[in-house]
Design an enzyme around this catalytic site. Sequence first.
Site, short mmCIF file in Angstrom:
data_model
loop_
_atom_site.label_atom_id
_atom_site.label_comp_id
_atom_site.label_asym_id
_atom_site.label_seq_id
_atom_site.Cartn_x
_atom_site.Cartn_y
_atom_site.Cartn_z
N HIS A 133 -5.71 6.64 -2.78
CA HIS A 133 -6.59 5.64 -2.18
C HIS A 133 -7.68 5.21 -3.15
O HIS A 133 -8.17 6.00 -3.95
CB HIS A 133 -7.18 6.15 -0.87
CG HIS A 133 -6.16 6.18 0.22
ND1 HIS A 133 -6.15 7.09 1.24
CD2 HIS A 133 -5.07 5.40 0.42
CE1 HIS A 133 -5.11 6.87 2.02
NE2 HIS A 133 -4.43 5.85 1.54
N HIS B 47 0.83 -1.21 0.00
CA HIS B 47 0.00 0.00 0.00
C HIS B 47 0.88 1.27 0.00
O HIS B 47 0.70 2.16 -0.85
CB HIS B 47 -0.92 -0.01 1.23
CG HIS B 47 -1.78 1.19 1.37
ND1 HIS B 47 -3.12 1.20 1.04
CD2 HIS B 47 -1.50 2.45 1.81
CE1 HIS B 47 -3.62 2.40 1.27
NE2 HIS B 47 -2.66 3.18 1.73
N GLU B 48 1.81 1.34 0.93
CA GLU B 48 2.63 2.56 1.03
C GLU B 48 3.52 2.72 -0.20
O GLU B 48 3.69 3.83 -0.72
CB GLU B 48 3.47 2.56 2.31
CG GLU B 48 2.65 2.63 3.61
CD GLU B 48 1.68 3.81 3.71
OE1 GLU B 48 1.85 4.82 2.99
OE2 GLU B 48 0.73 3.72 4.51
N CYS C 254 -9.11 -4.03 -2.88
CA CYS C 254 -7.86 -3.49 -3.43
C CYS C 254 -6.92 -3.09 -2.29
O CYS C 254 -7.34 -2.51 -1.29
CB CYS C 254 -8.15 -2.28 -4.31
SG CYS C 254 -6.66 -1.50 -4.97
#
Length: 181
Positions: free
Chosen positions: A140, A130-131, A146
Amino acid sequence: MSYIDIVPIGEVEDQLIFTLQPHLSQTFKVKTRIQRRDFDLSLVYDSMRNQYNSSGLLLQLINDVPPDTLKILGITGLDLFIPIFTFLFGEAQLNGVGALVSIHRLQNEFYGIPGDIELLKNRLIKESIHELGHTFGLIHCFTLRCVMNTSTYVEEIDQKSASFCIHCEQAILNGLKRKNF
Ligand SMILES: [Zn+2]
Ligand SMILES: [Zn+2]
């Protein structure tokens, strides 16, 4: 050759770092390597909150990045915050080089329940992807499964997958193509 560098900050179990390597290289189609560096944690420690300033730590992380580093991901056991939030699972530079993930609140033990190393690895993989997704320019995503879906609570991390939805995947691939990887 470019790399995603994985950098432990403070004490982090090696097995957690090693777990990330195949997942990150497979997801982003970039080789990974582990880098050990020194941090001055006293500069980012907030004694009133007994937490560490995430943005300050990220700045230390991206200071003096090797020329063959595509992205740099710091993994720490420290409890991170930024002034407007009580805590953070991680922070990243949108379209930048650096990302940071804290395992502090990914551990069951933090919530007073027995530890589960496999669950912790899963959460760490998702938050790291994610990061890093942010560093590849992704914002986002509203698709629930997801990995770019935002997570405020650890339960929300468990509900999403470690993969990008088709739209986010495409955006990553287009970005990588532009950089000729
Ligand atoms: Zn995010
Ligand atoms: Zn998505």
